[in-house]
Every structure is written in C-alpha cells, then in structure tokens.
Design an enzyme around this catalytic site. Sequence first.
Site, PDB file in Angstrom:
ATOM      1  N   GLU A  52      -6.204   6.882  -1.376  1.00  0.00           N
ATOM      2  CA  GLU A  52      -6.029   5.590  -0.665  1.00  0.00           C
ATOM      3  C   GLU A  52      -6.655   4.353  -1.368  1.00  0.00           C
ATOM      4  O   GLU A  52      -6.070   3.406  -1.036  1.00  0.00           O
ATOM      5  CB  GLU A  52      -6.631   6.105   0.765  1.00  0.00           C
ATOM      6  CG  GLU A  52      -5.997   7.169   1.757  1.00  0.00           C
ATOM      7  CD  GLU A  52      -4.694   6.670   1.840  1.00  0.00           C
ATOM      8  OE1 GLU A  52      -4.328   5.476   2.239  1.00  0.00           O
ATOM      9  OE2 GLU A  52      -3.709   7.719   2.258  1.00  0.00           O
TER      10      GLU A  52
ATOM     11  N   HIS B   5       0.851  -1.277   0.027  1.00  0.00           N
ATOM     12  CA  HIS B   5       0.084  -0.121   0.199  1.00  0.00           C
ATOM     13  C   HIS B   5       0.883   1.280  -0.013  1.00  0.00           C
ATOM     14  O   HIS B   5       0.836   2.262  -0.685  1.00  0.00           O
ATOM     15  CB  HIS B   5      -1.042   0.074   1.122  1.00  0.00           C
ATOM     16  CG  HIS B   5      -1.773   1.051   1.279  1.00  0.00           C
ATOM     17  ND1 HIS B   5      -2.923   1.471   1.526  1.00  0.00           N
ATOM     18  CD2 HIS B   5      -1.194   2.322   1.999  1.00  0.00           C
ATOM     19  CE1 HIS B   5      -3.456   2.618   1.683  1.00  0.00           C
ATOM     20  NE2 HIS B   5      -2.346   3.346   2.117  1.00  0.00           N
ATOM     21  N   GLU B   6       1.798   1.442   0.786  1.00  0.00           N
ATOM     22  CA  GLU B   6       2.875   2.438   0.920  1.00  0.00           C
ATOM     23  C   GLU B   6       3.515   2.622  -0.306  1.00  0.00           C
ATOM     24  O   GLU B   6       3.659   3.836  -0.846  1.00  0.00           O
ATOM     25  CB  GLU B   6       3.704   2.394   2.229  1.00  0.00           C
ATOM     26  CG  GLU B   6       2.976   2.438   3.579  1.00  0.00           C
ATOM     27  CD  GLU B   6       1.936   3.596   3.798  1.00  0.00           C
ATOM     28  OE1 GLU B   6       2.144   4.600   3.215  1.00  0.00           O
ATOM     29  OE2 GLU B   6       1.028   3.277   4.448  1.00  0.00           O
TER      30      GLU B   6
ATOM     31  N   ASP C 209      -4.787   1.188  -1.785  1.00  0.00           N
ATOM     32  CA  ASP C 209      -5.282  -0.168  -1.023  1.00  0.00           C
ATOM     33  C   ASP C 209      -5.154  -1.405  -2.256  1.00  0.00           C
ATOM     34  O   ASP C 209      -4.785  -2.331  -2.046  1.00  0.00           O
ATOM     35  CB  ASP C 209      -6.743   0.019  -0.767  1.00  0.00           C
ATOM     36  CG  ASP C 209      -6.629   0.523   0.578  1.00  0.00           C
ATOM     37  OD1 ASP C 209      -5.556   0.293   1.426  1.00  0.00           O
ATOM     38  OD2 ASP C 209      -7.513   0.822   1.256  1.00  0.00           O
TER      39      ASP C 209
HETATM   40 ZN   LIG Z   1      -2.259   5.336   2.654  1.00  0.00          ZN
END
Ligand SMILES: [Zn+2]
Length: 633
Positions: free
Chosen positions: A541, A481-482, A545
């Site tokens: 986000e 995710h990062e 994800d």
């Molecule tokens: Zn994030």
Amino acid sequence: MKKEQIKTNFYEAVNGEWLEQAVIPGDQPTISAFLELHLGIEKTLMDLTAKWEQDQTGLSDNLKKFITLYQMTKDFDTRDKLGTKPFEVVLDKINQLNTLKDLEEVFCDLTLESIETPFGFSVMQDFMNSNNQVLYFGASDLFLPDTSYYKDENTKKQLIGLFTTTTTQLLSLYGFSKEEIEKLLTEALAFDELLVPVTKSSVEKADYVKLYNPLKKEAVQALTKNLDLMAQAERLVKQTVDQLIVTNLDFVNAFDSIISEENFPLIKSWMIVSNAIRFASDLTDEIRIAGGAFGRALSGIKEARSKEKFAFYQAYNPLSQVVGLHYGETYFGPTAKNDVKTMVHEMIDVYKERITENTWLNEKTKEKAIKKLSTLTVHVGYPDELPPYYDAYQIKGYEQGSDLVQERLSMTKIRNQYDFAKYNKAPNKNIWGMPASMVNAYYSPTNNQIVFPAAILQRPYYSLDQTPSENYGGIGAVMAHEISHAFDNNGAKFDETGSLNNWWTDQDLEAFNQKAKDMIALFDGVETGYGVCNGELTVSENIADSGGLRCALEASKKGSTHNLEEFFKNWARVWRNKSSLEYSQLLLRVDVHGPSILRANMQLSNLLEFQDFYGIGENDQMYLAKDKMVSIW
Ligand SMILES: [Zn+2]
C-alpha cells in the site's frame, strides 16, 4: 489551515479543525473521509428502502427480493417469537456428527451452505493462468484476528478472556447450560490453539504469491490420510480434480495430526461455537447484539447498530450488488462515467510517460511495463452485468414458513453452487468484486483491471465544484494508487494478462526489490502515538500511495490552473481519520494499509516538491533527507 503546523504535522495543519470536531458514531470504530461518504450513502439507501417498501412499482425482481428480505429482517417481533428455533437446523446437523467419517459424509452439504467447518475450498482464478479458475484449499480463521495476539502471553490472556466472556453470554442465550458452555468453549479453544502454529500471520498473508502452492492429487492424498480431501473436492466441482492450490502448506503438512479422530470432540465443539457466532445475526435482537460483542470490544465500538440500521444491512449485504447497481445507475449518470473514464486514461498516460522517463529501469522492462499499462482495463461507476446467482435467489418470507436462517442457507447454497461450477472455466471479467454503492476502489492483479465504484466519486475525492488540483490530490491520487498496484511488490509479479510471470530483467528486479526494502524501512517502526507502523505489512500500500501521489502530482502540473497548495491540502484531507484506540491498534496488526496520519505525512515528507514548496528544513518534523527519500514510480 493551521499555518504554524505545516512544517511539523501537515495532516494536523489541514485537518486540525475537523479532528477537534469530528465525532465517532456510537456504532462505529472510526470516522474518516471514507466513512463520511459511506454514512451519506447509507442514508440515501435506507431512505430508498423505506420508499420501496411502501411502493414497489417499477422495481426489478431482484430489488423486490431485497425488500421481501428486508421485511423479514426488520420484523423483530417475529424474530423474537421464533427465538433460537431457526438455528436448530444447523445445530442438528452438527450434533449428528460423531466421527470424522460422519463429517466426511456431510462435508459437501455443509460447505455449500457455508456452515463453518475447520477447513474449506474455494474456486478462484489460477495465478499461473488467469484465464482459468482452480480450487484453493485452506484452514478456517482463528478466533483472534491475527497470530501475533497469541504470541504475547498477556495480550492473549486478555483477549481469549474477552472472547470467553462474550461467547459465554451468547451461548447462554442459545439455551446451553453452564456445564455445556464450559465444555464447548474449552474444547473449541483447544482446537483453535491447534490451528495457531499452522496459521499465517497478517504479514505473511500480505505476500499473496506465497499463498499459491499447487499440490498434486497424490501429494494431497499422502498428506491427508484421515479424510479424503480429493473426493470432497471432486464432489464439490462435479469433475475430476488433479491438483489443489494450498494457501497454507503448514496446515496441510500437519493435517493428519490436527484433523484426527482423537481431536474430533474438539472439532465438533469448535463447529458449534463458530456457527453459534455466525448465525447469531439471524436470530433475536438480544442474540444478534450478544453475537457482535467480541468484535465491538476488539474495535472499541461503543454500541451495537440500531435495530433499523442492522435490519437494513442484513438485507443489503447478501444483495449488495443489486442495490448498488440501482445506486450507480441513479446517482452516477453517463456524463460522470465518461468524465471519470477520461480522467483514469489521463492518469494511465501520465504513468506511461513516467515509465518512459524512468531512470532505473532497462528498456526491455520499460516496454513490458508499458504493455501492462496499455492492456489495463478500467471499470467505472457501476458494472455492466451482475453475478447471475441473484436471479436464482428466492426469498420466501415468514408466511411460507421460512425464517432468516433458512433464507441465508438457501442464498448461500445458490451462490456456492455457482462458485464451484466456475471450476476449470474462464472467468467472467465483467463481474465486479464490490457493489457500486461501496466507497472504495480496487486493482485486480489477475484481471489487470481497475474498478472505481460510483460511491467514491464524491467530495473530497472528486467534485465538479472542486479545483482540478484538488481533484488530482483526491480522486486522481486514488486512481494512480490503484494503477500503482499493478507495480507494487505483489502486482509486479503478474504480467499484462494477469498471470504470474516474471517479465523483469534480473538487474531491474533486483533494483525494484531494493527499493521495496527501502520503502519498508521508511515506514517501519514509525511511531503514531498509539503504536508503531509495520513496514513489511504495509509495503504494497505504501508503494501504491507513493506512486499514486507522484503520478497525480504530475497530472496536476500539466493543467493551466495547477496549484500545489490545493493539491497537497486535498491529499491530506482525504486521509482525515479519528478512531478508537482499540481500532487503531487492531489495524496496526492486521491492515495492509498504513495508519492515515502516515499516509498523509510520510508520503508528503517523501516528496521533494512538498519540501521545496513549504521550505521544510532539517529541523522540521516534516523533513526527510533527500538520500532517505524513496521514489519507485
Ligand atoms: Zn491500495
């Protein structure tokens, strides 16, 4: 697992039992996997603090400062005895102001002590050249957490009413008379109202490239005739300044009509109210509880923190990286550090493979993306160095005539002086943006760097007792995710050096923007039971994800013990969350992260492997038609 719910609500199927039993702590708005870890660390750190208080042998100088400050914060007898007296030093400074000229004279001093003023400066990395740091300028925040609250008359009336009631109570504890309070609040709210039309909404703030608006000195001066902003900027950084990066052009364009002599009484009342709220936590127990009332009501928190917890955090917050470093070094050894580093690099390699095999990017863009991945730096566990300002802190204690307001002003001043001295200098990329004891992780687009503090490296995210597939569905997906943030709608605009630079071919950029729009559409308007998701607010986000989940799944598949069910279940487990209605609804408006239930369910529905594995069909709630699926990374 509640098998009958797999196809209707996978999140419930996995977390049903937990959701039934979980209790939201009285002083919290929520309970979640994140918060459960946080509460465990909180207990560890509070126990340590109690131990250190008894015996300081072997503690670093900075940890001793933390203990000295803690002895002040927990001494509620002395705090009660001092009453509101410590705040007088702040109030006197504001009371002496009668014109804009007066404000201009003391603005730098107020800024260095972080006493609230309606606008302010900060030094941060230059988006156009990440190896330099420049001055950003913007307006203060509104009293309500988002501009959307001001748009709907009923909501506004209700929340401004709540703000007025709670702040009236607070100001009366400060000793203001009924008439004074009425005047202060009327004027402060009138000033807040002036800021509303020139404040960005949460959705607008989420597009952070738009926060970067360079304005030359002459242009700033032409727009802001009522107060010499450039002179203030130069006094703060002690250098000549030829431009400001304005985070909100609307505010600067309207500057002279808002920051005017005519409005000065409003500004002054706004400053008194804002600072009474800010400094409430440094005074008596009654005042700190009253100071938090509005925030608690907004988030549906039932009760204020206990004295004990509150005192801990009040000492911990300004020294969090010092305490965090001890936590990291003690609870996260070199073995774990190496394990986790290996895992991150494994995820980066999988990411590279996926980019190489990507079917919608041209070779030229692929090369650049792989270059960005190859130069990504990874920090794990705890930082190699701390910001140097901690060493300069001096906590005097009550015996030397100090109090909590003075301690705060003195620490803030040291920290701000350090921050302003960074102007026009290269950043130190070893300094972290969060303590090692924080359950979180982040990607910095301007450093092209990911950071995983020690605190998140626990169950259910990561444990040597969990299967590899569970770890991939947990920490693996968080890591990926990062990494994906390097390629979300914001990160994709920065190159491998962390500067704003378009490295995309026109065709690929167009394809990417279309996919980002598809991701917005996938989440936008989806009902959660307490309101709908805002697709635009949460797009970065959701892209992260989605990319993270796909990449972690790929990594899991490579292992000899790969197990899809374990992977999916742990993905859903890490998103378990129970929140107050007020908090859930607040987050829908202001949080760039989507609602937990959608982070679990929608991302799985959007995954072919999940659909196939559980045989999800058209009539199932977890179903998403293949042509609606959005796969970016
Ligand atoms: Zn994030």
